[in-house]
Structures are given as structure tokens and as C-alpha cells.
Design an enzyme around this catalytic site. Structure first.
Site, PDB file in Angstrom:
ATOM      1  N   CYS A   9       0.837  -1.094  -0.080  1.00 23.00           N
ATOM      2  CA  CYS A   9      -0.103  -0.010   0.017  1.00 23.00           C
ATOM      3  C   CYS A   9       0.941   1.105  -0.084  1.00 23.00           C
ATOM      4  CB  CYS A   9      -0.719  -0.097   1.393  1.00 23.00           C
ATOM      5  SG  CYS A   9      -0.104  -0.016   2.788  1.00 23.00           S
ATOM      6  N   ASN A  12       2.211   1.444   4.357  1.00 26.43           N
ATOM      7  CA  ASN A  12       2.526  -0.020   5.126  1.00 26.43           C
ATOM      8  C   ASN A  12       2.491   0.032   6.627  1.00 26.43           C
ATOM      9  OD1 ASN A  12       5.591  -1.990   5.772  1.00 26.43           O
ATOM     10  ND2 ASN A  12       3.517  -2.559   5.078  1.00 26.43           N
ATOM     11  N   CYS A  14      -1.487   0.799   7.359  1.00 23.65           N
ATOM     12  CA  CYS A  14      -2.857   0.541   7.483  1.00 23.65           C
ATOM     13  C   CYS A  14      -3.334  -0.779   6.660  1.00 23.65           C
ATOM     14  CB  CYS A  14      -3.680   1.573   7.000  1.00 23.65           C
ATOM     15  SG  CYS A  14      -3.669   2.902   8.275  1.00 23.65           S
ATOM     16  N   ARG A  15      -3.449  -0.740   5.372  1.00 27.76           N
ATOM     17  CA  ARG A  15      -3.850  -1.884   4.534  1.00 27.76           C
ATOM     18  C   ARG A  15      -3.010  -3.077   4.402  1.00 27.76           C
ATOM     19  NH1 ARG A  15      -5.235   2.207  -0.328  1.00 27.76           N
ATOM     20  NH2 ARG A  15      -3.266   3.203   0.625  1.00 27.76           N
ATOM     21  N   SER A  16      -1.760  -2.719   3.664  1.00 28.10           N
ATOM     22  CA  SER A  16      -0.939  -3.773   3.529  1.00 28.10           C
ATOM     23  C   SER A  16      -0.501  -4.807   4.859  1.00 28.10           C
ATOM     24  CB  SER A  16       0.426  -3.470   2.948  1.00 28.10           C
ATOM     25  OG  SER A  16       0.955  -2.427   3.379  1.00 28.10           O
ATOM     26  N   ASP A 127      -8.097   3.985   0.871  1.00 28.88           N
ATOM     27  CA  ASP A 127      -7.106   4.349   1.777  1.00 28.88           C
ATOM     28  C   ASP A 127      -8.064   4.922   2.840  1.00 28.88           C
ATOM     29  OD1 ASP A 127      -5.414   5.906   3.301  1.00 28.88           O
ATOM     30  OD2 ASP A 127      -4.489   6.843   1.714  1.00 28.88           O
TER      31      ASP A 127
HETATM   32  P1  4NP Z   1      -1.828   2.774   4.103  1.00 38.06           P
HETATM   33  O1  4NP Z   1      -2.541   4.335   4.893  1.00 38.06           O
HETATM   34  O2  4NP Z   1      -1.202   2.938   2.915  1.00 38.06           O
HETATM   35  O3  4NP Z   1      -2.957   1.576   4.080  1.00 38.06           O
HETATM   36  O4  4NP Z   1      -0.661   2.227   4.800  1.00 38.06           O
HETATM   37  C1  4NP Z   1      -1.727   5.321   4.580  1.00 38.06           C
HETATM   38  C2  4NP Z   1      -0.966   5.519   5.701  1.00 38.06           C
HETATM   39  C3  4NP Z   1      -0.359   6.966   5.689  1.00 38.06           C
HETATM   40  C4  4NP Z   1      -0.850   7.712   4.743  1.00 38.06           C
HETATM   41  C5  4NP Z   1      -1.715   7.429   3.693  1.00 38.06           C
HETATM   42  C6  4NP Z   1      -2.202   6.321   3.918  1.00 38.06           C
HETATM   43  N1  4NP Z   1       0.015   9.034   4.946  1.00 38.06           N
HETATM   44  O5  4NP Z   1      -0.283   9.935   4.121  1.00 38.06           O
HETATM   45  O6  4NP Z   1       0.898   9.504   5.801  1.00 38.06           O
END
Ligand code: 4NP
Length: 161
Positions: A9, A12, A14-16, A127
Site C-alpha cells: 500500500c 505500510n 494500514c492496509r498492507s 485508503d
Molecule cells: P496505508 O495508509 O497506505 O494503507 O498504510 C496510509 C498511511 C499513511 C498515509 C496515507 C495512507 N499518509 O499519508 O501518511
């Protein structure tokens, strides 16, 4: 040699990592821990070294009773050699991964995670970072569906003896 999966993602956190931990949970239940291994990474460097986001851990604990383990790292082009299948959470992740493969040699290894869903029709895992708790719960629901489909696919396509 085990079959190696990498979930990717943006951050790294939340989703992955959720995908990695849910998949490991299903793999353990199926008794296939020696046959399939999982890791996760982010396309960005924003959160390198961080554990999974607390809001994501709360959703995973509440909906599935599992703990999210892991420490964020950034996707690297050597991952194309190190993994058999790379699962992107959304189209932006997918394109950022393929940019690191200028030869397009490993293009076939990269897939959208929602391609393995059978109960949900969304094409991307949204996201959840800037939204409320319902977004984190939705990520868990989508990933359970996709991980179940992915596991069945691997069992039928890769682990046949
Ligand atoms: P992820 O979520 O890609 O699912 O880990 C996010 C985590 C952090 C951010 C965006 C999405 N950020 O903008 O910091």
C-alpha cells in the site's frame, strides 16, 4: 521453497499490514504455514519503522480477534526477485510498483488485491488514513474476502502436487 506473497500500500501501516496478518491467519488455519509466506511494504517512505496504525489494529481486533504485527518498510525493486506475487491495494500503488520495473519483466507478478474478492465489488481497497472508523472496518471486510479468494487461488494454481 514456499510461495512468497508481498502486500503493498502507500504507508505500510494500514492496509498492507492488515492484508499480511489476515492472510497469515488464514494460512495458519489451513495448516499451510510451511507452504506460503507473507510480507508487506509501502510505496512511500513516510512511516518506515512504524508499527501498524492503532485505528487499524483496533478494527482487526474487534472484527477478527487478531493482533497486527509488523514494522513498516518501503517497497524496493529487489522485491520483484524476492516474491512470487505482489498485491497492490489500489491503482496508485499498482502504478508506483510498476514504475520500479522499467523492463516490465515482472509485470505479471503484480495484481490488484480486489481482483480476488468474490463478495465485494469495489476494485480498490480505499485508503482509510484520513477517515473515520468505518473506513478501517471496511478495509478489514474487503481484505478478508480478498485473502480468502487469494488463498483458494494459490491452493488450486500453485500448491498442486
Ligand atoms: P496505508 O495508509 O497506505 O494503507 O498504510 C496510509 C498511511 C499513511 C498515509 C496515507 C495512507 N499518509 O499519508 O501518511
Amino acid at each position: 521453497m514456499p510461495y512468497k506473497l508481498l502486500f503493498v500500500c502507500l504507508g505500510n501501516i494500514c492496509r498492507s499490514p492488515s492484508a499480511e496478518n489476515i492472510m497469515n491467519h488464514l494460512i495458519e488455519q489451513a495448516g499451510l504455514s510451511n507452504s506460503i509466506v507473507c510480507d508487506s511494504a509501502g510505496t512511500s517512505s513516510y512511516h518506515i519503522g512504524s508499527p501498524p496504525d492503532r485505528r487499524m489494529s483496533v478494527a482487526a481486533a474487534k472484527k477478527l480477534g487478531i493482533k497486527l504485527r509488523g514494522q513498516a518498510r518501503q517497497f524496493h525493486k529487489s522485491d520483484f526477485q524476492d516474491f512470487d506475487l505482489i498485491l497492490a491495494m489500489d491503482r496508485q500503488n499498482y502504478h508506483h510498483i510498476l514504475i520500479l520495473d522499467p523492463t516490465q519483466h515482472d509485470r505479471e507478478k503484480v495484481r490488484l488485491m480486489c481482483g480476488y474478492c468474490s463478495k465485494h465489488t469495489l476494485k480498490e481497497v480505499p485508503d482509510p488514513y484520513y477517515g473515520g472508523p468505518e473506513g478501517f472496518n471496511q478495509v478489514i471486510d474487503l481484505l478478508v474476502d480478498a485473502c480468502e479468494g487469494l488463498l483458494q487461488n494459490i491452493i488450486s494454481q500453485q500448491l498442486r502436487t
